[in-house]
Design a protein around this motif. Structure first.
Motif, PDB file in Angstrom:
ATOM      1  N   GLU A  15       0.809  -1.212   0.000  1.00  0.00           N
ATOM      2  CA  GLU A  15       0.000   0.000   0.000  1.00  0.00           C
ATOM      3  C   GLU A  15       0.848   1.269   0.000  1.00  0.00           C
ATOM      4  OE1 GLU A  15      -0.265  -1.808   4.260  1.00  0.00           O
ATOM      5  OE2 GLU A  15      -0.134  -2.504   2.163  1.00  0.00           O
ATOM      6  N   ASN A  16       2.075   1.185   0.517  1.00  0.00           N
ATOM      7  CA  ASN A  16       2.931   2.372   0.530  1.00  0.00           C
ATOM      8  C   ASN A  16       3.424   2.730  -0.865  1.00  0.00           C
ATOM      9  OD1 ASN A  16       2.647   2.640   3.298  1.00  0.00           O
ATOM     10  ND2 ASN A  16       4.458   1.416   3.748  1.00  0.00           N
ATOM     11  N   TYR A  17       3.657   1.728  -1.704  1.00  0.00           N
ATOM     12  CA  TYR A  17       4.097   2.021  -3.070  1.00  0.00           C
ATOM     13  C   TYR A  17       2.993   2.711  -3.867  1.00  0.00           C
ATOM     14  CZ  TYR A  17       8.167  -0.848  -2.113  1.00  0.00           C
ATOM     15  OH  TYR A  17       9.334  -1.334  -1.572  1.00  0.00           O
ATOM     16  N   GLU A  18       1.774   2.413  -3.555  1.00  0.00           N
ATOM     17  CA  GLU A  18       0.673   3.048  -4.272  1.00  0.00           C
ATOM     18  C   GLU A  18       0.627   4.547  -4.011  1.00  0.00           C
ATOM     19  OE1 GLU A  18      -2.640   0.812  -2.919  1.00  0.00           O
ATOM     20  OE2 GLU A  18      -2.111  -1.001  -4.056  1.00  0.00           O
ATOM     21  N   GLU A  19       1.200   4.978  -2.883  1.00  0.00           N
ATOM     22  CA  GLU A  19       1.225   6.403  -2.542  1.00  0.00           C
ATOM     23  C   GLU A  19       2.460   7.109  -3.091  1.00  0.00           C
ATOM     24  OE1 GLU A  19       0.764   6.787   1.658  1.00  0.00           O
ATOM     25  OE2 GLU A  19      -1.146   5.694   1.708  1.00  0.00           O
ATOM     26  N   GLN A  20       3.418   6.352  -3.658  1.00  0.00           N
ATOM     27  CA  GLN A  20       4.635   6.941  -4.227  1.00  0.00           C
ATOM     28  C   GLN A  20       4.858   6.360  -5.623  1.00  0.00           C
ATOM     29  OE1 GLN A  20       6.443   9.325  -3.109  1.00  0.00           O
ATOM     30  NE2 GLN A  20       5.992   9.480  -0.921  1.00  0.00           N
ATOM     31  N   PRO A  21       3.982   6.652  -6.568  1.00  0.00           N
ATOM     32  CA  PRO A  21       4.056   5.993  -7.886  1.00  0.00           C
ATOM     33  C   PRO A  21       5.326   6.323  -8.667  1.00  0.00           C
ATOM     34  CG  PRO A  21       2.436   7.770  -7.905  1.00  0.00           C
ATOM     35  CD  PRO A  21       2.826   7.572  -6.471  1.00  0.00           C
ATOM     36  N   GLU A  22       5.834   7.570  -8.554  1.00  0.00           N
ATOM     37  CA  GLU A  22       7.039   7.914  -9.311  1.00  0.00           C
ATOM     38  C   GLU A  22       8.243   7.135  -8.791  1.00  0.00           C
ATOM     39  OE1 GLU A  22       7.203  12.177  -8.946  1.00  0.00           O
ATOM     40  OE2 GLU A  22       6.373  12.428 -10.963  1.00  0.00           O
ATOM     41  N   ALA A  23       8.400   7.073  -7.478  1.00  0.00           N
ATOM     42  CA  ALA A  23       9.510   6.312  -6.898  1.00  0.00           C
ATOM     43  C   ALA A  23       9.376   4.834  -7.235  1.00  0.00           C
ATOM     44  CB  ALA A  23       9.550   6.510  -5.386  1.00  0.00           C
ATOM     45  N   PHE A  24       8.147   4.346  -7.167  1.00  0.00           N
ATOM     46  CA  PHE A  24       7.929   2.928  -7.434  1.00  0.00           C
ATOM     47  C   PHE A  24       8.225   2.590  -8.892  1.00  0.00           C
ATOM     48  CE2 PHE A  24       4.759  -0.777  -7.596  1.00  0.00           C
ATOM     49  CZ  PHE A  24       5.716  -1.676  -7.165  1.00  0.00           C
ATOM     50  N   GLN A  25       8.012   3.536  -9.775  1.00  0.00           N
ATOM     51  CA  GLN A  25       8.318   3.272 -11.186  1.00  0.00           C
ATOM     52  C   GLN A  25       9.796   2.974 -11.368  1.00  0.00           C
ATOM     53  OE1 GLN A  25       5.991   2.991 -13.766  1.00  0.00           O
ATOM     54  NE2 GLN A  25       7.815   2.060 -14.678  1.00  0.00           N
ATOM     55  N   PHE A  26      10.651   3.736 -10.708  1.00  0.00           N
ATOM     56  CA  PHE A  26      12.087   3.451 -10.823  1.00  0.00           C
ATOM     57  C   PHE A  26      12.413   2.086 -10.234  1.00  0.00           C
ATOM     58  CE2 PHE A  26      16.390   3.259  -9.221  1.00  0.00           C
ATOM     59  CZ  PHE A  26      17.121   3.625 -10.343  1.00  0.00           C
ATOM     60  N   ILE A  27      11.831   1.752  -9.098  1.00  0.00           N
ATOM     61  CA  ILE A  27      12.100   0.457  -8.473  1.00  0.00           C
ATOM     62  C   ILE A  27      11.711  -0.673  -9.412  1.00  0.00           C
ATOM     63  CG2 ILE A  27      11.396  -1.058  -6.580  1.00  0.00           C
ATOM     64  CD1 ILE A  27      11.171   1.454  -4.820  1.00  0.00           C
ATOM     65  N   LYS A  28      10.615  -0.508 -10.131  1.00  0.00           N
ATOM     66  CA  LYS A  28      10.208  -1.541 -11.082  1.00  0.00           C
ATOM     67  C   LYS A  28      11.151  -1.608 -12.281  1.00  0.00           C
ATOM     68  CE  LYS A  28       5.880  -0.172 -11.537  1.00  0.00           C
ATOM     69  NZ  LYS A  28       4.467  -0.200 -11.999  1.00  0.00           N
ATOM     70  N   ASP A  29      11.671  -0.459 -12.697  1.00  0.00           N
ATOM     71  CA  ASP A  29      12.515  -0.404 -13.893  1.00  0.00           C
ATOM     72  C   ASP A  29      13.927  -0.931 -13.652  1.00  0.00           C
ATOM     73  OD1 ASP A  29      10.468   0.722 -15.368  1.00  0.00           O
ATOM     74  OD2 ASP A  29      11.189   2.790 -15.140  1.00  0.00           O
ATOM     75  N   VAL A  30      14.487  -0.700 -12.482  1.00  0.00           N
ATOM     76  CA  VAL A  30      15.915  -0.950 -12.273  1.00  0.00           C
ATOM     77  C   VAL A  30      16.223  -2.446 -12.335  1.00  0.00           C
ATOM     78  CG1 VAL A  30      15.733  -1.019  -9.733  1.00  0.00           C
ATOM     79  CG2 VAL A  30      17.907  -0.396 -10.814  1.00  0.00           C
ATOM     80  N   PRO A  31      17.235  -2.855 -13.113  1.00  0.00           N
ATOM     81  CA  PRO A  31      17.593  -4.275 -13.190  1.00  0.00           C
ATOM     82  C   PRO A  31      18.340  -4.735 -11.930  1.00  0.00           C
ATOM     83  CG  PRO A  31      18.377  -3.023 -15.119  1.00  0.00           C
ATOM     84  CD  PRO A  31      17.993  -2.044 -14.060  1.00  0.00           C
ATOM     85  N   THR A  32      18.587  -6.030 -11.871  1.00  0.00           N
ATOM     86  CA  THR A  32      19.420  -6.593 -10.797  1.00  0.00           C
ATOM     87  C   THR A  32      20.575  -7.408 -11.363  1.00  0.00           C
ATOM     88  OG1 THR A  32      18.037  -8.578 -10.621  1.00  0.00           O
ATOM     89  CG2 THR A  32      17.461  -6.702  -9.208  1.00  0.00           C
ATOM     90  N   ASP A  33      20.813  -7.293 -12.662  1.00  0.00           N
ATOM     91  CA  ASP A  33      21.891  -8.028 -13.324  1.00  0.00           C
ATOM     92  C   ASP A  33      22.553  -7.067 -14.301  1.00  0.00           C
ATOM     93  OD1 ASP A  33      23.513 -10.159 -14.015  1.00  0.00           O
ATOM     94  OD2 ASP A  33      22.088 -11.026 -15.426  1.00  0.00           O
ATOM     95  N   TRP A  34      23.898  -7.074 -14.345  1.00  0.00           N
ATOM     96  CA  TRP A  34      24.598  -5.981 -14.996  1.00  0.00           C
ATOM     97  C   TRP A  34      25.652  -6.469 -15.977  1.00  0.00           C
ATOM     98  CZ3 TRP A  34      21.970  -1.779 -14.000  1.00  0.00           C
ATOM     99  CH2 TRP A  34      21.255  -1.704 -12.794  1.00  0.00           C
ATOM    100  N   TYR A  35      25.841  -5.666 -17.018  1.00  0.00           N
ATOM    101  CA  TYR A  35      26.910  -5.906 -17.985  1.00  0.00           C
ATOM    102  C   TYR A  35      28.229  -5.311 -17.495  1.00  0.00           C
ATOM    103  CZ  TYR A  35      29.728  -5.594 -22.200  1.00  0.00           C
ATOM    104  OH  TYR A  35      30.755  -5.691 -23.106  1.00  0.00           O
ATOM    105  N   ASP A  36      28.147  -4.143 -16.855  1.00  0.00           N
ATOM    106  CA  ASP A  36      29.369  -3.479 -16.397  1.00  0.00           C
ATOM    107  C   ASP A  36      29.037  -2.567 -15.230  1.00  0.00           C
ATOM    108  OD1 ASP A  36      32.038  -2.878 -16.302  1.00  0.00           O
ATOM    109  OD2 ASP A  36      32.071  -1.599 -18.086  1.00  0.00           O
ATOM    110  N   THR A  37      30.064  -2.277 -14.442  1.00  0.00           N
ATOM    111  CA  THR A  37      29.940  -1.402 -13.270  1.00  0.00           C
ATOM    112  C   THR A  37      31.140  -0.471 -13.226  1.00  0.00           C
ATOM    113  OG1 THR A  37      28.652  -2.962 -11.931  1.00  0.00           O
ATOM    114  CG2 THR A  37      29.955  -1.333 -10.748  1.00  0.00           C
TER     115      THR A  37
END
Length: 679
Positions: free
Chosen positions: A549-571
């Motif tokens: 329910e907290n993510y529903e109140e912060q849709p812009e922040a939650f959008q980034f959390i949904k977009d960000v990967p957890t596996d990377w080509y380079d760092t």
């Protein structure tokens, strides 16, 4: 290219033998002084470790401490590039020069000991080999005599060893002379701004190494003991873990050193197609907030209905797993005192395990299993074969294990039936955790281990060992004595705990005050900093930890959390100061997008971020989530601005970070429509 032998020779005792890294940055020198083998590490000709002794004291055989002579030296080089199944960098170069020193006792029983050094441009690793021979078939190590005679009273970041709460403490930052016995990784900075991380790699069938300060600038290997006092029991495994030095000119270069992984054996799993980096949510944070409970009653968290609610949320937003804690029999008892109450195959009446697991699969989500042992290891071992088989049948592909308990609450029985209490990090538990890793792999299950043994790069050999805790995590924000983790904690982790391996910190909180549940605690970050933790703290299994329910109140922040990967080509690390700030960029695996995360401690910062890592022929849209003008972790943590702009590899951004603030940016290739809209 494959390993290439360079030389092999017979050597007199008083001769000094040296080898350098491929670009002659780091050097190792070995000689015997008065029968004692000594090694030295230099960097660009300057000492990092002064001549320091090697050897062992044994319980049931003559000590392996000399007098020795060097009887043979083998040198070789190795250069290959290997691919991680998942990770912070997809392709890793493993390039080193090796020197194997054969030592032979000059008195009876004239046994052999081998010390192998691998010298990289980013550091040094060495380990012992115990050739099987008469009088050394099986033996017990009473003490490891390896010393590390450092060149000064370096600034140091560490956690004290031999404490009741294992690794779950905040990092100390003192001169080395104020340390006692500490866990690794131990991070140091010299007066000349050389950065050092001391750790170990490939910890298998051995005891965890801690570092005991025995002189002002001298450390000594201190192996976690068995309850009987001996340190290691050598039977089948004839090598020690690697003792490692990562050496860097900047703190960020420690993060992008892959020496620990390179010193581990290659992947042993033939089929890794089922191992998937992912994000997960679950019934966890609400119990730390005391909104619900692990034990049964009116506020029970692990109900079929509640689990389905989390599954619905995961399915709607593209999350991969749903963790449920408290699902099994045993939580109503005094589980914290004794985990022998737990069943790992029987669910409580309020939770239908089969129904929930199938409901998850029907919604293109998987249940994440949970095995809390409360450090009752033998009880767990009696059930874990059935437990993993059950999870495999239910379509579970990841399990969170837990070993809550005081430092020496691990119980085992000897051959005579006598009970012994063992350390969480001694050889007994090192072997247990490897057994669990191998068993989980047989059932195609990935692991997320809490209260376990520190990471030493085994994720290369067993890529189903995906992430772990073994540090002070997010739950302390809910109920810790400090009222929440201090702002500098997450600015310290990338240079300390995360050098060992992935950390299941459970980021992504968007409700930073929870007065309804825990009025004395809060999260001491801005909203933008919470987003940045997905970049600065690496884990291939990242939790979307807050309540749905907290993510529903912060849709812009939650959008980034949904977009960000957890596996990377380079760092890459753009700027860094241990405990103060860090800016990292990571490129997604299998795509063109880059992600930037920048965080700071309790002090606001203005940092520069040159975008030279972007492709030179591409323009990008920078999707920016930044602290607002009035943002401050203490009084205005939710002030966050989102905006877009066009950038390319020549752009240099200015990052304005609030106190305990942060910024994240997604860089995606711009379309023609983007260019027309934003120019």
């Amino acid at each position: 290219m494959p390993a290439t032998a360079l030389a092999s020779d017979d050597s007199p005792e008083d001769e000094r033998h040296s080898t350098a890294s491929p670009e002659s940055i780091n050097q190792v020198h070995v000689e015997v002084q008065d029968g004692v083998p000594m090694y030295q590490i230099t960097r660009l000709g300057e000492p990092v470790v002064e001549p320091s002794p090697l050897g062992f004291l044994l319980e049931d055989a003559p000590d392996l401490d000399g007098p020795f002579a060097i009887t043979e030296v083998e040198t070789s080089t190795f250069d290959e590039t290997w691919e991680q199944v998942w990770g912070e960098k997809q392709f890793i170069r493993n390039h080193y020069n090796e020197m194997r020193i054969h030592l032979t006792e000059q008195e009876d029983p004239e046994r052999d000991l081998v010390v192998t050094f691998r010298v990289y441009d980013d550091g040094v690793g060495f380990r012992y080999e115990f050739p099987e021979q008469e009088g050394l078939e099986e033996f017990r190590i009473a003490d490891e005599l390896t010393e590390f005679r450092l060149t000064g009273d370096h600034a140091s970041w560490y956690i004290d060893a031999y404490q009741w709460n294992r690794f779950e403490y905040y990092f100390e930052n003192t001169p080395l002379s104020e340390a006692d016995t500490v866990h690794t990784p131990l991070t140091m900075r010299t007066e000349d701004d050389l950065y050092i991380s001391m750790h170990e790699a490939a910890l298998v069938d051995f005891s965890t190494m801690t570092l005991e300060r025995t002189g002002e600038n001298t450390l000594k290997s201190n192996l976690m003991p068995w309850s009987e006092g001996d340190r290691v029991r050598v039977t089948d495994t004839r090598v020690s873990p690697w003792r490692t030095f990562q050496l860097a000119d900047t703190p960020g270069d420690l993060i992008t050193s892959y020496l620990i992984l390179n010193l581990n054996e290659p992947n042993k799993l033939e089929d890794t197609s089922w191992i998937k980096p992912a994000k997960y949510n679950g019934i966890w944070w609400e119990m730390h907030l005391d909104k619900s409970t692990w034990n049964r009653g009116e506020r029970l968290g692990a109900t079929t209905e509640n689990a389905k609610r989390y599954i619905d949320f995961a399915a709607e937003h593209g999350l991969d797993h749903v963790l449920v804690e408290g699902w099994n029999e045993g939580w109503d008892e005094a589980w914290y005192e004794s985990g022998v109450v737990f069943s790992f195959t029987e669910s409580i009446p309020e939770f239908d395990l089969e129904e929930v697991a199938q409901y998850a699969l029907d919604n293109d989500v998987r249940l994440m299993g949970h095995h809390e042992t409360s450090a009752s290891v033998l009880h767990y071992e009696d059930q874990m074969h059935d437990a993993f088989a059950l999870y495999e049948d239910l379509g579970v592909r990841a399990v969170k294990t837990g070993y809550v308990g005081h430092g020496t609450e691990i119980v085992r029985y000897d051959e005579d039936g006598n009970e012994h209490n063992e350390w969480h990090h001694g050889q007994f538990m090192v072997n247990h955790h490897l057994d669990v890793i191998e068993l989980a792999a047989e059932h195609q299950i990935a692991l997320n281990v809490h209260e376990g043994v520190k990471s030493t790069g085994l994720r290369r050999t067993y890529p189903n060992m995906m992430t772990s805790e073994v540090a002070k995590g997010r739950e302390y924000d809910a109920w810790g004595d400090a009222g929440g983790n201090p702002p500098d904690h997450t600015a310290t982790l990338p240079f300390t705990r995360n050098l060992a391996g992935p950390f299941d910190f459970t980021p992504g909180m968007v409700d930073l005050h929870f007065d309804e549940y825990r009025p004395d605690n809060r999260i001491k970050s801005t909203l933008a900093k919470e987003l940045a933790l997905y970049i600065t703290i690496f884990s291939p299994l990242h939790m979307v930890a807050d309540l749905p329910e907290n993510y529903e109140e912060q849709p812009e922040a939650f959008q980034f959390i949904k977009d960000v990967p957890t596996d990377w080509y380079d760092t890459k690390v753009l700027n860094a100061s241990i405990g103060n700030y860090i800016t990292m960029v990571r490129k997604e695996r299998g795509g063109d997008d880059w992600y930037l995360g920048s965080i700071t401690d309790e002090n606001g910062r203005v940092l520069s971020a040159p975008l030279h890592f972007l492709d030179a022929d591409t323009r990008y849209v920078a999707e920016i989530y930044r602290d607002g003008t009035d943002a401050h972790w203490d009084h205005t943590p939710y002030d966050m601005v989102t905006e877009e702009r066009l950038v390319d590899h020549t752009t240099e951004l200015t990052l304005r970070l609030a106190a305990s603030g942060g910024q994240v940016i997604r860089f995606r290739p711009a379309t023609d429509e983007d260019i027309e809209r934003l120019e």
